[in-house]
Design a protein around this motif. Structure first.
Motif, PDB file in Angstrom:
ATOM      1  N   UNK A  74       8.152  -7.408   6.122  1.00 27.26           N
ATOM      2  CA  UNK A  74       7.273  -6.285   6.102  1.00 27.26           C
ATOM      3  C   UNK A  74       7.579  -5.721   4.712  1.00 27.26           C
ATOM      4  N   UNK A  75       8.804  -5.570   4.371  1.00 29.25           N
ATOM      5  CA  UNK A  75       8.951  -5.209   2.934  1.00 29.25           C
ATOM      6  C   UNK A  75       8.304  -5.974   1.809  1.00 29.25           C
ATOM      7  N   UNK A  76       8.473  -7.259   1.864  1.00 29.43           N
ATOM      8  CA  UNK A  76       7.797  -8.079   0.793  1.00 29.43           C
ATOM      9  C   UNK A  76       6.393  -7.933   1.157  1.00 29.43           C
ATOM     10  N   UNK A  77       5.721  -7.929   1.957  1.00 32.24           N
ATOM     11  CA  UNK A  77       4.406  -7.395   2.386  1.00 32.24           C
ATOM     12  C   UNK A  77       4.077  -6.269   1.499  1.00 32.24           C
ATOM     13  N   UNK A  78       4.821  -5.123   1.892  1.00 33.57           N
ATOM     14  CA  UNK A  78       4.638  -4.008   1.127  1.00 33.57           C
ATOM     15  C   UNK A  78       4.709  -4.010  -0.195  1.00 33.57           C
ATOM     16  N   UNK A  79       5.552  -4.801  -0.889  1.00 31.54           N
ATOM     17  CA  UNK A  79       5.816  -4.930  -2.338  1.00 31.54           C
ATOM     18  C   UNK A  79       4.499  -5.704  -2.966  1.00 31.54           C
ATOM     19  N   UNK A  80       4.072  -6.666  -2.217  1.00 35.09           N
ATOM     20  CA  UNK A  80       2.701  -7.129  -2.457  1.00 35.09           C
ATOM     21  C   UNK A  80       1.577  -6.375  -2.591  1.00 35.09           C
ATOM     22  N   UNK A  81       1.301  -5.799  -1.430  1.00 36.17           N
ATOM     23  CA  UNK A  81      -0.029  -5.283  -1.462  1.00 36.17           C
ATOM     24  C   UNK A  81      -0.108  -3.342  -1.211  1.00 36.17           C
ATOM     25  N   UNK A  82       1.028  -2.998  -1.186  1.00 42.00           N
ATOM     26  CA  UNK A  82       1.309  -1.594  -0.897  1.00 42.00           C
ATOM     27  C   UNK A  82       0.802  -1.032   0.398  1.00 42.00           C
ATOM     28  N   UNK A  83       0.894  -1.783   1.369  1.00 42.33           N
ATOM     29  CA  UNK A  83       0.452  -1.391   2.610  1.00 42.33           C
ATOM     30  C   UNK A  83       1.100  -2.252   3.771  1.00 42.33           C
ATOM     31  N   UNK A  84       1.189  -1.544   4.823  1.00 39.09           N
ATOM     32  CA  UNK A  84       1.760  -2.231   5.904  1.00 39.09           C
ATOM     33  C   UNK A  84       0.691  -2.380   7.389  1.00 39.09           C
ATOM     34  N   UNK A  85      -0.546  -2.095   6.890  1.00 36.90           N
ATOM     35  CA  UNK A  85      -1.541  -2.113   7.892  1.00 36.90           C
ATOM     36  C   UNK A  85      -2.070  -3.502   7.923  1.00 36.90           C
ATOM     37  N   UNK A  86      -2.329  -3.973   9.374  1.00 37.12           N
ATOM     38  CA  UNK A  86      -2.949  -5.275   9.600  1.00 37.12           C
ATOM     39  C   UNK A  86      -4.222  -5.676   8.883  1.00 37.12           C
ATOM     40  N   UNK A  87      -5.000  -4.787   8.779  1.00 39.66           N
ATOM     41  CA  UNK A  87      -6.343  -5.061   8.098  1.00 39.66           C
ATOM     42  C   UNK A  87      -6.326  -5.230   6.684  1.00 39.66           C
ATOM     43  N   UNK A  88      -5.178  -4.588   5.958  1.00 40.72           N
ATOM     44  CA  UNK A  88      -4.897  -4.944   4.726  1.00 40.72           C
ATOM     45  C   UNK A  88      -4.502  -6.501   4.344  1.00 40.72           C
ATOM     46  N   UNK A  89      -3.609  -6.518   5.287  1.00 44.72           N
ATOM     47  CA  UNK A  89      -2.922  -8.015   5.277  1.00 44.72           C
ATOM     48  C   UNK A  89      -3.823  -9.274   5.545  1.00 44.72           C
ATOM     49  N   UNK A  90      -4.834  -8.909   6.610  1.00 43.37           N
ATOM     50  CA  UNK A  90      -5.679 -10.202   6.634  1.00 43.37           C
ATOM     51  C   UNK A  90      -6.674 -10.258   5.659  1.00 43.37           C
ATOM     52  N   UNK A  91      -7.070  -9.333   4.564  1.00 44.70           N
ATOM     53  CA  UNK A  91      -7.554  -9.475   3.549  1.00 44.70           C
ATOM     54  C   UNK A  91      -6.887 -10.129   2.257  1.00 44.70           C
ATOM     55  N   UNK A  92      -5.696 -10.181   2.535  1.00 42.85           N
ATOM     56  CA  UNK A  92      -4.713 -10.514   1.417  1.00 42.85           C
ATOM     57  C   UNK A  92      -5.122 -11.897   0.935  1.00 42.85           C
ATOM     58  N   UNK A  93      -5.229 -12.193  -0.458  1.00 46.04           N
ATOM     59  CA  UNK A  93      -5.449 -13.509  -0.848  1.00 46.04           C
ATOM     60  C   UNK A  93      -4.003 -14.138  -1.073  1.00 46.04           C
ATOM     61  N   UNK A  94      -3.857 -15.405  -0.814  1.00 44.47           N
ATOM     62  CA  UNK A  94      -2.831 -16.298  -0.650  1.00 44.47           C
ATOM     63  C   UNK A  94      -2.679 -17.012  -1.906  1.00 44.47           C
TER      64      UNK A  94
END
Length: 105
Positions: free
Chosen positions: A85-105
């Motif tokens: 979760x901390x690594x995801x927050x560093x990448x996209x500045x959010x911990x919401x599921x909908x923001x992670x689903x739209x993240x480009x890999x």
């Protein structure tokens, strides 16, 4: 057992805790809230193991051993999930599921 408290009352409380955790896991949009819901599910199962073991086999420690194992796995799972979760927050500045689903890999 606790004087004045029956096994049915304890199992009722742990069942309520379990289903609150399932409801939270299904309905929450925040990764931290989902993690807390998973921990609630695991803690309800730990209490069930201890209570049923104490009720059925008061001289044996199998339920307690299983509970210790579940607590250790839950601690490792929490540490890993928080680091993700901390690594995801560093990448996209959010911990919401909908923001992670739209993240480009």
């Amino acid at each position: 057992m606790i004087p004045g408290v029956t096994i049915y009352e304890i199992l009722t409380v742990t069942s309520i805790l379990f289903f609150i955790g399932v409801y939270g896991f299904i309905t929450r949009k925040n990764l931290i809230s989902i993690l807390i819901s998973v921990e609630l599910i695991l803690n309800a199962s730990v209490i069930n193991f201890v209570v049923i073991n104490k009720y059925l086999y008061p001289d044996m420690l199998q339920g307690v051993i299983f509970s210790i194992f579940i607590i250790a796995v839950a601690a490792a799972e929490t540490a890993l999930a928080v680091s993700i979760i901390i690594n995801l927050y560093r990448q996209i500045s959010s911990v919401e599921v909908k923001d992670i689903e739209t993240m480009k890999y």
